[in-house]
Design an enzyme around this catalytic site. Structure first.
Site, short mmCIF file in Angstrom:
data_model
loop_
_atom_site.label_atom_id
_atom_site.label_comp_id
_atom_site.label_asym_id
_atom_site.label_seq_id
_atom_site.Cartn_x
_atom_site.Cartn_y
_atom_site.Cartn_z
N ASP A 28 -56.40 -5.40 -36.87
CA ASP A 28 -56.58 -4.00 -37.25
C ASP A 28 -56.29 -3.99 -38.75
OD1 ASP A 28 -56.29 -1.38 -37.95
OD2 ASP A 28 -55.11 -0.81 -36.20
N PHE B 113 -51.31 0.96 -33.75
CA PHE B 113 -51.40 2.30 -34.32
C PHE B 113 -51.72 3.30 -33.19
CE2 PHE B 113 -53.70 5.79 -36.45
CZ PHE B 113 -52.63 6.27 -37.17
N ASP B 114 -51.41 4.59 -33.39
CA ASP B 114 -51.53 5.54 -32.27
C ASP B 114 -52.95 5.69 -31.73
OD1 ASP B 114 -51.95 6.81 -34.71
OD2 ASP B 114 -51.38 8.78 -33.98
N TYR C 189 -83.33 5.06 -41.99
CA TYR C 189 -82.66 5.03 -40.69
C TYR C 189 -82.29 3.60 -40.31
CZ TYR C 189 -81.57 6.26 -35.87
OH TYR C 189 -80.92 6.45 -34.68
N HIS D 71 -49.47 15.03 -31.21
CA HIS D 71 -48.88 15.44 -32.49
C HIS D 71 -49.87 16.16 -33.40
CE1 HIS D 71 -50.74 11.60 -33.29
NE2 HIS D 71 -50.69 11.82 -34.58
N ALA E 170 -56.87 -1.96 -41.51
CA ALA E 170 -56.92 -0.78 -42.39
C ALA E 170 -56.32 -1.05 -43.77
CB ALA E 170 -56.20 0.39 -41.72
N LYS F 177 -58.73 3.70 -45.89
CA LYS F 177 -57.48 3.26 -46.53
C LYS F 177 -57.81 2.30 -47.68
CE LYS F 177 -55.83 4.73 -42.38
NZ LYS F 177 -56.70 5.16 -41.29
N1 F0G Z 1 -55.41 1.49 -37.56
C1 F0G Z 1 -54.42 1.79 -38.41
C2 F0G Z 1 -53.40 0.76 -38.74
C3 F0G Z 1 -54.35 3.08 -38.97
O1 F0G Z 1 -53.36 3.36 -39.79
C4 F0G Z 1 -55.36 4.01 -38.63
C5 F0G Z 1 -55.33 5.35 -39.19
C6 F0G Z 1 -56.38 3.64 -37.75
C7 F0G Z 1 -56.37 2.36 -37.23
C8 F0G Z 1 -57.47 4.60 -37.34
O2 F0G Z 1 -58.33 4.80 -38.38
O3 F0G Z 1 -58.12 7.22 -39.00
O4 F0G Z 1 -60.09 5.87 -39.70
O5 F0G Z 1 -59.81 6.52 -37.36
N2 F0G Z 1 -54.35 5.83 -39.78
C9 F0G Z 1 -54.25 7.10 -40.44
C10 F0G Z 1 -52.84 7.30 -40.91
C11 F0G Z 1 -54.78 8.26 -39.68
O6 F0G Z 1 -52.53 8.40 -41.37
O7 F0G Z 1 -52.05 6.35 -40.88
P1 F0G Z 1 -59.12 6.19 -38.62
#
Ligand code: F0G
Length: 458
Positions: free
Chosen positions: A215, A124-125, A72, A450, A217, A258
Site C-alpha cells: 500500500d 489503513f482504515d 476514451y 468516523h 500512498a 499523497k
Molecule cells: N492507504 C493509505 C496508507 C492511506 O493513507 C489512504 C488514505 C488510502 C490507502 C486510501 O486512499 O483516500 O485515495 O482512497 N488516506 C487518507 C488519509 C484519506 O487522510 O490518511 P484514498
C-alpha cells in the site's frame, strides 16, 4: 555564517485563509455534530485533516494538465503515466483508478474471498474496510514498539516478522491472498518501514508462497527515510531506493493524492500480466475502461509529472523538514506525540494529555475539538472512533493509542503556520487538566463511522 535551510520551491499562486472567533467556532463545531469532517472548510483556518489530495500542484503539473489527452481508449496521457510508473516502480502493468480505495476495491474484488486472512502492518482504515466488507480478516502484525509513543526508533512502521511468520504458518497459502505492507505506516504515525524489513517480509512471502502487496500512498517519504536513516543507502538516489523497494513486491495500490501530489487519482501496478488481467473486469465495472479507470486524461498527465516531483530529494527534504520543524516546536512546549516525527504528520498522544477524559468518551476526538475551538486548526482523530466496532460483537474497539493526527499538506503551508499550530496546541495543553469530559455518539454508520458520526457532549 552557515546558510540556513530553505524551501526548494517558491510560491506562484495564493489562496486566502479566513480567520474566525472562538465563539463562531464553538457554534460551528456544535452544528457539525462535533465531527470535524462535517465542518465547512471556510470555517477552518489551518486544515490538517489530511495530506490527501490537499497538496499544491506545480507549474509543470498544471502545464501537463493542458496537454491531457481525453481519448476514451489509449490516450497519450495513459502512456505517459505508464512510463512514469515503470520508471519509478519497475512495474510493467497498471490500472488507473479514481483514488486509493478504488484501487483496493478493484484488486480485492479479484483476490479476496470470505474467510481469507490478510496480514499487514496497521492496514489503513479503507483497506481494513474493504477486507472486512468481504468478510475476510485484516490481521495486524506491526511491531509492538510502535504502540509506545515515547520510543525513538528509525523504522517504527515495520512488520513484526515473528508475528507474520506465525500467521503464515497457521493458515494455508490459499487462504492468504496477499500480505499488505503499508509504506509509510500511516496508522502507526507516518512511520517508515526499513529496506531490511521489506526484504524480510518478502523472504517470508516467498517461503510460504504468498503474494506481497505494497500500500504505497507514501512510498517516496518511506524512501527518503531509508536514505537518511538506513545503513548503506546514503549514497543512493530516491528513485534508486524506490526501484529497490518495489522490486520486492508483487503488486502495489497507490493513492496518488499523497506522494504523487495530485488532487485526485490512484492506480494498481502489477509485475505479472495474469493478475493485471484478472483485475481488468472489475476496473471496467467500478472505475472505467482500463486506460482511464476513473481519471480524466489531464489528471493522468498531472500524475505522471507528480510522481517525478514527489520522488525528488530536494522536495522530500523540504517537506519532511517542515514536519520535523513542527515536532521541534511541540518538544519545546513539552507536548507528547508519536516519536520520532512521521513523514506526513505529527500524531499527538491525546491519552497522555487529556488524562481526565474517560476512554469511552473519545479522548483524541475531544482533543481535536478543543484544538479547533482554540485556533481554527482542524486535525483528525486516529483512535476509538476510527477503530469502528468489532464486526462480530459490535462492541467498541479501544485501540492502544488515542492519537490526534496533524497531517501537513504538501507545499501548502509555511513555517509561520507551523508556529501557529504549535501555539494553539500549547494553549489547549496548558488547560488540559480542566478538560474532564468528552463526547458520546448520537448517530453512526456500521463501517467507517468516523467520517459521518454525530456526537454530543457527554
Ligand atoms: N492507504 C493509505 C496508507 C492511506 O493513507 C489512504 C488514505 C488510502 C490507502 C486510501 O486512499 O483516500 O485515495 O482512497 N488516506 C487518507 C488519509 C484519506 O487522510 O490518511 P484514498
Amino acid at each position: 555564517m552557515e546558510l540556513p535551510f530553505a524551501e526548494s520551491y517558491k510560491i506562484k499562486m495564493v489562496e486566502s485563509l479566513r480567520r474566525s472567533t472562538r465563539e463562531q467556532r464553538e457554534q460551528w463545531i456544535k452544528e457539525a455534530g462535533y465531527n470535524l469532517f462535517n465542518l465547512k472548510s471556510d470555517y477552518v483556518f489551518i486544515d490538517l485533516l489530511t495530506d490527501s489530495g490537499t497538496g499544491a500542484m506545480s507549474d509543470k503539473q498544471w502545464a501537463a494538465m493542458m496537454e491531457g489527452d481525453e481519448s476514451y481508449a489509449g490516450a497519450r496521457s495513459y502512456y505517459k503515466l505508464k512510463e512514469s510508473i515503470k520508471e519509478i516502480t519497475g512495474f510493467d502493468y497498471f490500472l488507473p483508478t479514481h483514488q486509493g480505495r478504488a484501487a483496493e476495491n478493484v484488486l480485492f474484488s479479484s483476490l479476496v474471498k470470505e474467510g481469507d486472512i490478510l496480514p499487514g502492518n496497521s492496514h489503513f482504515d479503507t483497506t481494513k474496510g474493504h477486507i472486512e466488507f468481504r468478510k475476510a480478516i485484516a490481521l495486524d502484525c506491526t511491531i509492538e514498539e510502535a504502540k509506545d509513543t515515547t520510543l525513538e526508533l528509525p523504522f517504527k512502521g515495520n512488520m513484526d516478522l515473528n508475528k507474520l511468520e506465525s500467521v503464515l504458518r497457521q493458515y494455508p497459502a490459499e487462504k492468504i491472498p496477499c500480505i499488505v505492507l503499508t509504506i509509510t505506516n500511516n496508522t502507526a504515525g507516518g512511520q517508515p518501514v526499513s529496506m531490511e524489513n521489506i526484504k524480510g517480509v518478502s523472504a517470508l512471502a516467498k517461503k510460504y508462497g504468498v503474494k506481497l502487496l505494497f500500500d504505497s500512498a507514501r512510498f517516496a517519504e518511506n524512501a527518503y527515510f531509508i536514505k537518511i536513516r538506513e545503513k548503506g543507502y546514503a549514497g543512493k538516489t530516491i528513485p534508486e531506493i524506490c526501484r529497490e523497494m518495489f522490486s520486492h513486491a508483487d503488486f502495489m495500490t497507490m493513492s496518488s493524492k499523497k506522494d504523487a501530489i495530485v488532487n485526485m487519482g490512484g492506480f494498481i501496478a502489477f509485475r505479472d500480466e495474469a493478475t493485471w488481467q484478472g483485475c481488468q473486469m472489475y476496473n471496467i465495472m467500478y472505475e472505467g475502461f482500463i486506460t482511464y479507470g476513473g481519471m480524466s486524461g489531464r489528471d493522468m498527465s498531472a500524475l505522471a509529472q507528480g510522481l517525478k516531483e514527489g520522488t525528488d530529494f530536494d522536495y522530500l527534504q523540504t517537506r519532511i523538514s517542515q514536519v520535523a520543524y513542527l515536532a521541534s516546536k511541540l518538544d519545546e512546549y513539552g507536548i507528547p506525540f508519536q516519536r520520532p516525527a512521521g513523514g506526513h504528520a505529527i500524531f499527538v498522544d491525546a491519552k497522555k494529555i487529556l488524562t481526565n477524559v474517560p476512554k469511552e468518551q473519545f479522548v483524541a476526538q475531544t482533543l481535536g475539538i478543543e484544538l479547533y475551538i482554540e485556533g481554527g486548526v482542524r486535525g483528525v482523530e486516529i483512535g476509538t472512533l476510527l477503530a469502528d466496532r468489532d464486526p462480530v460483537t459490535r462492541e467498541n474497539r479501544f485501540p492502544s493509542l488515542e492519537l490526534l493526527r496533524l497531517a501537513i499538506p504538501r507545499r501548502v503551508y509555511t513555517n509561520n503556520h507551523m508556529d501557529f499550530i504549535a501555539a494553539a496546541l500549547k494553549n489547549v495543553f496548558d488547560r488540559r487538566d480542566s478538560i474532564t469530559s468528552g463526547y458520546i455518539i448520537k448517530k453512526e454508520l456500521p463501517i467507517m463511522r468516523h467520517f459521518t458520526v454525530e456526537l454530543e457532549k457527554a
